[in-house]
Structure formats: C-alpha cells, structure tokens
Design an enzyme around this catalytic site. Structure first.
Site, PDB file in Angstrom:
ATOM      1  N   CYS A   1      32.355  -5.291  22.122  1.00 60.24           N
ATOM      2  CA  CYS A   1      32.470  -5.656  23.533  1.00 60.24           C
ATOM      3  C   CYS A   1      33.868  -5.428  24.097  1.00 60.24           C
ATOM      4  CB  CYS A   1      32.061  -7.118  23.732  1.00 60.24           C
ATOM      5  SG  CYS A   1      30.353  -7.477  23.243  1.00 60.24           S
TER       6      CYS A   1
ATOM      7  N   HIS B   1      34.894 -10.743  30.199  1.00 61.34           N
ATOM      8  CA  HIS B   1      33.702 -10.219  29.543  1.00 61.34           C
ATOM      9  C   HIS B   1      32.494 -11.073  29.922  1.00 61.34           C
ATOM     10  CE1 HIS B   1      30.912  -8.712  26.686  1.00 61.34           C
ATOM     11  NE2 HIS B   1      31.063  -9.673  25.790  1.00 61.34           N
TER      12      HIS B   1
ATOM     13  N   ASN C   1      24.670  -9.544  28.894  1.00 61.84           N
ATOM     14  CA  ASN C   1      25.810  -8.991  28.175  1.00 61.84           C
ATOM     15  C   ASN C   1      25.548  -7.523  27.869  1.00 61.84           C
ATOM     16  OD1 ASN C   1      27.844  -8.306  26.407  1.00 61.84           O
ATOM     17  ND2 ASN C   1      27.554 -10.029  25.015  1.00 61.84           N
TER      18      ASN C   1
END
Length: 329
Positions: free
Chosen positions: A114, A256, A286
């Site tokens: 990520c 994030h 996500n």
C-alpha cells in the site's frame, strides 16, 4: 538553479462495477452495519474478469498525460506500484508503456504494497532533482478481487480495484515535492500479519495451497490497525520536519484509505482538523497502492486541492512499508 519535481497532471480510473455492502451480505456472513462500523466502507469497485492492473493503469495514465499536456513520447521513466501485477514478468510497467505509447521510457514495477505509490514518488523526486530525468510517470494500480478470499468476511469487505497516475516533471519553481520520506521494517514481514503465503519461490502455488486458500490475502486486522495508527503519524512528521513545515500550515491531509477509524486516528494524532482530512474509503475501499493517488486526483478535480495548496500524503502497507510526501500543488 535548483530543480524541483512537480506533479503536473493526475488521473484516476475506477471500474464501473460497484459492489455494495448489501451485495456482500448475500455472499458472506456480514452486514452493512457491521462493515460500516468497523471500516467506514459502504461500497467498492470490482474489475471485470478479463481486466488486468495494466488496463486500469493505462486509463489513469492517459488522463494524467492529457491534463499535464504532454506527449507520451516525453515520458522517460514509468514506475508502476502494484502487488497485483499482470504477470510476474514482464513488468506491468511495460504493459502500461505499450498501452500509452511511451516508447522512449524505461519501465519497471515497485512492490511496496500500500506504500508503493509514495515509494514511486520518492524515487521520481530523486531522479528528477538529480537531473537524471525530466518527466516521469508514476502509477499506483491494483486488481485485488483476484487475491481476496470472498468467504473471509474479515478481509473481503476491505478491498477494491482501481488505479491512479501522476506525471512528475522538473521545474525551477519552488513547488511540487518539498519533502518525502519512506521506510520499512522487515521484522514485520510476517505473512500472518499481512500478505499472501503462496505464489512465490518460498511457496509455489499447488493444488494443495489453493485448497487451503494460501494464494489469498491473510491479515491480522487488529495488529495492522495498531501499527498503522502508530507509523503513519510518525512518517508524516518526518516529511514535515524535513521541509520545516508545521501541521497547521497543511491545507489537506490525504492518508492511505484503508479504514475510516485508522484515517481518523491518524488525523487526530497529527492534530489535523477533520475538515482538512480527505476521505473516500467509503466509496472505494482499500485499493492498496492506488489509494492516495486516486484520492489526490479526486481532490484536485473536486477543487478540494488547489494550486498553491500544501498537501500531505501518508501511507503504510505490508512489509511493513510506510511513507509520506509533502507537496505544493
């Protein structure tokens, strides 16, 4: 004259298919209320079966190229951050190069989960400031639906598919990337914490591995939550300190987009008011390496991020990896 690395164009692309929490209720033992309370996610985008990460990335890259008003032939380097590559090799970046016609570019993938897009920005910044390159395309793209166990309610509700892209170019104006910081800690390279056991040289994919779903995401959500809440504020402060900028000067924080509770905790720990924290996890879930660039592009298009604004990007991912980028649009 000093050289800076400025983001001159951004783009993002999300698949058309929307998978809502109510759709998931029919697939696994969960509920819209359960998912919203724990994650803040209401829906996510899912790519079609014949769609690869490069397909989404090409669409995002074309938008970024158009908005930067450049010719693809001006691009000298393509960096694609992904953990869901089209193939182990060739790199997804090479497929993107072909898709956008950037024949003069070098191309390679970045595997930092990520945190991948901010790893790419850090690398692009160094290459441009050093004078090695003038124009670099940085992409974050993922097709996660292929690596999610759709019977595991703890993970399948979290992830979505999408891609974002940025054109980074040399400028003599004091704007663009003002500071960046990336880090990692291999002591947390534990598959049980966050990762996929099978598929690499340590554990090739076999019928037994597939039966045990070892080719799918494994995650300890509680531990990941605690680490994210600790590491992202620390990373953000490192970039701010490098640039000698205070939190109060920030116009927009883009964390994030993993989980609404993590996002809110990071903002609170940094002392950033909620109205200055950009959130779209409710719409997309996500998207791993793509989250911060999709959010940045969306913020620019919506007018939440304007020329001259100070934007702080921060993320963390498996590895563990983490990073932050402070930029002036």
């Amino acid at each position: 004259m000093a050289r800076y690395a400025a983001i001159t164009g951004t783009g993002s692309y999300l698949p058309e298919t929307v998978l809502t929490n109510f759709d998931l209720e029919k697939m696994v033992d969960t509920s819209d209320e359960w998912i919203r309370q724990r994650t803040g996610i209401a829906e996510r985008r899912i790519a079609e079966d014949d769609t690869a990460t490069s397909d989404l990335s090409v669409q995002a890259a074309r938008l970024a190229i158009k908005r930067a008003q450049i010719d693809p032939l001006e691009i000298e380097m393509i960096l694609v951050a992904t953990v869901t590559p089209d193939t182990f090799f060739p790199s997804t970046a090479c497929y993107v190069q072909k898709g956008i016609g950037a024949k003069n570019a070098a191309a390679m993938d970045i595997s930092a989960a990520c945190a991948g897009f901010l790893y790419g920005l850090d690398l692009a910044n160094g290459l441009i400031v050093s004078g090695q390159y003038d124009t670099i395309l940085v992409v974050g793209g993922e097709v996660f639906n292929n690596i999610v166990d759709w019977n595991d309610r703890n993970t399948c509700v979290l992830f979505g598919d999408g891609a974002g892209a940025a054109i980074v170019q040399a400028t003599e104006e004091p704007k663009g990337i003002l500071a960046s910081y990336i880090g990692s800690d291999g002591d947390y390279a534990d598959i049980d914490l966050l990762g996929i056991p099978a598929g690499g040289s340590r554990m090739p994919v076999t019928s037994e591995a597939i039966d045990q779903k070892l080719d799918k995401i494994q995650m300890n959500g509680r531990e990941v939550f605690k680490l994210g809440v600790r590491l992202m504020p620390e990373a953000a402060q490192r970039a701010l300190s490098k640039a000698n900028v205070s939190v109060e000067e920030i116009d927009l924080l883009i964390p994030h987009q993993a989980n609404l509770r993590i996002i809110e905790a990071v903002g609170d720990r940094l002392g950033v008011p909620r109205e200055k924290v950009y959130i779209n996890v409710d719409k997309y879930g996500n998207t791993s390496a793509a989250t911060v660039i999709i959010a940045l592009d969306e913020a620019i298009q919506d007018g939440r991020a304007k020329p001259g604004d100070l934007i702080l990007l921060v993320t963390f991912g498996a590895g563990l990896t983490w990073g932050s980028t402070l930029l002036r649009l």
